[in-house]
Design an enzyme around this catalytic site. Sequence first.
Site, PDB file in Angstrom:
ATOM      1  N   CYS A  46       0.847  -1.105  -0.219  1.00  0.00           N
ATOM      2  CA  CYS A  46       0.330  -0.100  -0.232  1.00  0.00           C
ATOM      3  C   CYS A  46       0.499   1.215  -0.110  1.00  0.00           C
ATOM      4  CB  CYS A  46      -0.992  -0.546   1.461  1.00  0.00           C
ATOM      5  SG  CYS A  46      -1.724   1.058   1.259  1.00  0.00           S
ATOM      6  N   GLU A 222     -10.866  -5.414 -21.555  1.00  0.00           N
ATOM      7  CA  GLU A 222     -12.120  -5.934 -19.591  1.00  0.00           C
ATOM      8  C   GLU A 222     -12.218  -7.326 -20.982  1.00  0.00           C
ATOM      9  OE1 GLU A 222     -11.800  -6.073 -16.581  1.00  0.00           O
ATOM     10  OE2 GLU A 222     -13.147  -7.665 -16.426  1.00  0.00           O
ATOM     11  N   ARG A 293      -3.296  -9.922  -8.215  1.00  0.00           N
ATOM     12  CA  ARG A 293      -2.193  -9.919  -7.391  1.00  0.00           C
ATOM     13  C   ARG A 293      -2.379 -11.598  -6.530  1.00  0.00           C
ATOM     14  NH1 ARG A 293       0.118  -5.602  -6.410  1.00  0.00           N
ATOM     15  NH2 ARG A 293       0.574  -6.801  -4.684  1.00  0.00           N
ATOM     16  N   HIS A 465     -25.690  22.541   4.300  1.00  0.00           N
ATOM     17  CA  HIS A 465     -26.250  22.649   2.664  1.00  0.00           C
ATOM     18  C   HIS A 465     -25.114  23.877   2.740  1.00  0.00           C
ATOM     19  CE1 HIS A 465     -27.989  23.121  -0.842  1.00  0.00           C
ATOM     20  NE2 HIS A 465     -28.371  24.896  -0.344  1.00  0.00           N
TER      21      HIS A 465
HETATM   22  P1  FAD Z   1       1.553  -5.820   1.792  1.00  0.00           P
HETATM   23  O1  FAD Z   1       1.410  -4.723   1.934  1.00  0.00           O
HETATM   24  O2  FAD Z   1       1.185  -6.909   0.962  1.00  0.00           O
HETATM   25  O3  FAD Z   1       2.736  -6.622   2.785  1.00  0.00           O
HETATM   26  C1  FAD Z   1       3.102  -7.446   2.885  1.00  0.00           C
HETATM   27  C2  FAD Z   1       4.284  -7.721   3.374  1.00  0.00           C
HETATM   28  O4  FAD Z   1       5.046  -9.025   3.971  1.00  0.00           O
HETATM   29  C3  FAD Z   1       5.196  -6.489   2.659  1.00  0.00           C
HETATM   30  O5  FAD Z   1       6.365  -6.079   3.167  1.00  0.00           O
HETATM   31  C4  FAD Z   1       6.233  -7.913   1.967  1.00  0.00           C
HETATM   32  O6  FAD Z   1       7.593  -7.672   1.956  1.00  0.00           O
HETATM   33  C5  FAD Z   1       6.499  -8.463   3.418  1.00  0.00           C
HETATM   34  N1  FAD Z   1       6.448 -10.266   3.275  1.00  0.00           N
HETATM   35  C6  FAD Z   1       6.085 -11.211   2.414  1.00  0.00           C
HETATM   36  N2  FAD Z   1       6.903 -12.452   2.363  1.00  0.00           N
HETATM   37  C7  FAD Z   1       7.434 -12.129   3.572  1.00  0.00           C
HETATM   38  C8  FAD Z   1       8.341 -13.017   4.037  1.00  0.00           C
HETATM   39  N3  FAD Z   1       8.700 -14.074   3.428  1.00  0.00           N
HETATM   40  N4  FAD Z   1       9.170 -12.504   5.259  1.00  0.00           N
HETATM   41  C9  FAD Z   1       9.216 -11.119   5.163  1.00  0.00           C
HETATM   42  N5  FAD Z   1       7.960 -10.555   4.870  1.00  0.00           N
HETATM   43  C10 FAD Z   1       7.310 -10.811   4.040  1.00  0.00           C
HETATM   44  N6  FAD Z   1      -6.339  -0.498  -1.294  1.00  0.00           N
HETATM   45  C11 FAD Z   1      -6.497   0.434  -0.326  1.00  0.00           C
HETATM   46  O7  FAD Z   1      -7.455  -0.259   0.435  1.00  0.00           O
HETATM   47  N7  FAD Z   1      -7.003   2.019  -1.454  1.00  0.00           N
HETATM   48  C12 FAD Z   1      -6.051   2.299  -2.104  1.00  0.00           C
HETATM   49  O8  FAD Z   1      -6.800   3.256  -2.818  1.00  0.00           O
HETATM   50  C13 FAD Z   1      -5.369   0.792  -2.794  1.00  0.00           C
HETATM   51  N8  FAD Z   1      -4.478   1.149  -3.776  1.00  0.00           N
HETATM   52  C14 FAD Z   1      -4.062   0.087  -4.426  1.00  0.00           C
HETATM   53  C15 FAD Z   1      -3.464   0.605  -5.490  1.00  0.00           C
HETATM   54  C16 FAD Z   1      -2.168  -0.655  -6.356  1.00  0.00           C
HETATM   55  C17 FAD Z   1      -1.075   0.251  -7.027  1.00  0.00           C
HETATM   56  C18 FAD Z   1      -2.151  -1.663  -5.664  1.00  0.00           C
HETATM   57  C19 FAD Z   1      -1.610  -2.591  -6.934  1.00  0.00           C
HETATM   58  C20 FAD Z   1      -3.008  -2.074  -4.547  1.00  0.00           C
HETATM   59  C21 FAD Z   1      -3.975  -1.347  -4.221  1.00  0.00           C
HETATM   60  N9  FAD Z   1      -4.875  -1.455  -2.297  1.00  0.00           N
HETATM   61  C22 FAD Z   1      -5.399  -0.404  -2.436  1.00  0.00           C
HETATM   62  C23 FAD Z   1      -4.646  -2.860  -2.513  1.00  0.00           C
HETATM   63  C24 FAD Z   1      -3.262  -2.241  -0.976  1.00  0.00           C
HETATM   64  O9  FAD Z   1      -2.369  -1.944  -1.329  1.00  0.00           O
HETATM   65  C25 FAD Z   1      -3.580  -4.029  -0.360  1.00  0.00           C
HETATM   66  O10 FAD Z   1      -4.688  -4.138   0.282  1.00  0.00           O
HETATM   67  C26 FAD Z   1      -2.603  -3.819   0.519  1.00  0.00           C
HETATM   68  O11 FAD Z   1      -1.547  -3.769   0.933  1.00  0.00           O
HETATM   69  C27 FAD Z   1      -2.684  -5.011   1.752  1.00  0.00           C
HETATM   70  O12 FAD Z   1      -1.912  -5.249   2.606  1.00  0.00           O
HETATM   71  P2  FAD Z   1      -0.981  -6.351   3.580  1.00  0.00           P
HETATM   72  O13 FAD Z   1      -0.566  -6.022   4.645  1.00  0.00           O
HETATM   73  O14 FAD Z   1      -2.075  -7.331   3.696  1.00  0.00           O
HETATM   74  O15 FAD Z   1       0.137  -7.240   2.396  1.00  0.00           O
END
Ligand code: FAD
Length: 486
Positions: A46, A222, A293, A465
């Site tokens: 994120c 799409e 993803r 408003h």
């Molecule tokens: P992540 O943010 O993916 O974090 C996972 C972490 O785990 C990473 O830092 C990685 O390095 C670490 N990791 C992985 N495997 C290991 C391992 N074995 N050992 C140690 N570390 C590890 N969501 C919204 O709500 N609003 C938005 O506007 C939005 N825009 C987006 C735009 C784009 C282009 C993208 C791709 C996504 C967007 N999202 C948005 C979705 C959002 O980014 C994700 O839902 C969110 O980041 C998920 O968080 P998370 O903590 O599950 O995982």
Amino acid sequence: MAAGSSPDFDLIVLGAGTGGYTAAFRGAQLGMRVALVDQGKIGGTCLHVGCIPTKALLESAELFARLKKAKEFGIVLEGKPGFDYAAIAARRDQVVKRMWTGLKGLVDKNKVTWIAGRARFEGPTTIRIALNGKDGVPASGPGGASGGGEHVITAKDVIIATGSRVKSLPGLVPDGRRIITSDDVTTKAELPKSIAIVGAGAVGSEFASLFHDLGVAVTLLEYLPGIIPLEDKDASAALERSFTRRGIKVMTKARFDAASVKVGDDGVTLMVGPEGGPAAELKVEQLLVATGRAPNTEDLGLEKTKVELERGFVKVDGWMRTAEPHVYAIGDVIGGLMLAHVAAHEGIVAVHEIAGEGPEPIDYDHQPRATYTHPQVASIGLTEQQCTERGIETKKGVFNFAAVAKAVIVGETEGFAKVISDAETDEVLGVHLVGPSVTDLIAEAALGMTLETTAWEIGAATHPHPTLAEALGEAAMAVAGRQINS
Ligand code: FAD
């Protein structure tokens, strides 16, 4: 952990994205000794390649689009407005850096132990970490050939929050130059003259809007019959109409064979056409793959636990519990609504469950969704189509932004607010918004639905408003046919 010895931590969180760091900080606030492990930077997808950099880019694009309308507002600019994409990208990076710095400070403030490295399960609550070396890269194997060695830690409970990564289509290999992904757009400072975007979900549609507003010729492809296919059909149709009117080429039910994609020095060509129709050559400078993803569950050592997977995603219940006692999972790695605020909410539920606080399970029908296109789209709860599928009888109220004074004042009259409620009880089942600032307006619906509000109650609340929020108030009143301004 040897029998009888006490664990190193109360809680280990694997992954420091939005879900992981939220869980870690909440755990620490509840008095837990917490370790937060990440092979990359705190903030995850994120902050570094998702929500934040895209919204920073979109903000610049929106300002540029508004500046082009300056004359309408009586503002005289000397010459035509222009932009410097390198400066836009630099601002994007500054926004990310500022938020990253803030998060690093919160690790210390919450007294969370930060461990930089790649984590693997050695047993259900024993984690082996290949520590990052000075180059920021984890050890490549036992002993840490290229990294900083290894470290084994234990905890009473573990939360898997390893998130997700970009996924391409079979036969389509991103090269970062001609075939690109969201990771490239969010980290590089190049703007093509033309682009084809494959996948019109929230991410693909946001990029279509961004590139178009910056003057790039955009073709949005799409596979399904509508763009933003998870949204209510009216919202999907309204966004498609707006995109088409603005000059974005939208092709739904689009079909192409990855084998037809040819990468050359000056661009990419592919043969694409509508389902059942003839394919024509499309030539663009770049092809952006935005087709979803993949969960980060490989190489996690999950075979040393009873954790179960479904199509690669970790299986959990409403309290984020996996099949392995003391192991929880949250965020993108469990699939479903892959959104940052949902990941954070799941993290809080998991930690409260671990702490024995008896949290309510996650209600996915009450999680807001936001798409930052121009016009914006935001929603919560069920679509009309889902209500029909579930056999729920509903009433609805719709109110157009064209009749909202503030929308006329800001010069953004496209879109509508739609409120769907239960035909018998009037409880709000879904709210669907298309228009200006609706990604902020949806918060009112989120609060209302959390409190199990009725459409009548939203309509009865005084909406100031002139504000854009009046669209929601009027749509709620329209459910009972008592809207005032249309
Ligand atoms: P992540 O943010 O993916 O974090 C996972 C972490 O785990 C990473 O830092 C990685 O390095 C670490 N990791 C992985 N495997 C290991 C391992 N074995 N050992 C140690 N570390 C590890 N969501 C919204 O709500 N609003 C938005 O506007 C939005 N825009 C987006 C735009 C784009 C282009 C993208 C791709 C996504 C967007 N999202 C948005 C979705 C959002 O980014 C994700 O839902 C969110 O980041 C998920 O968080 P998370 O903590 O599950 O995982």
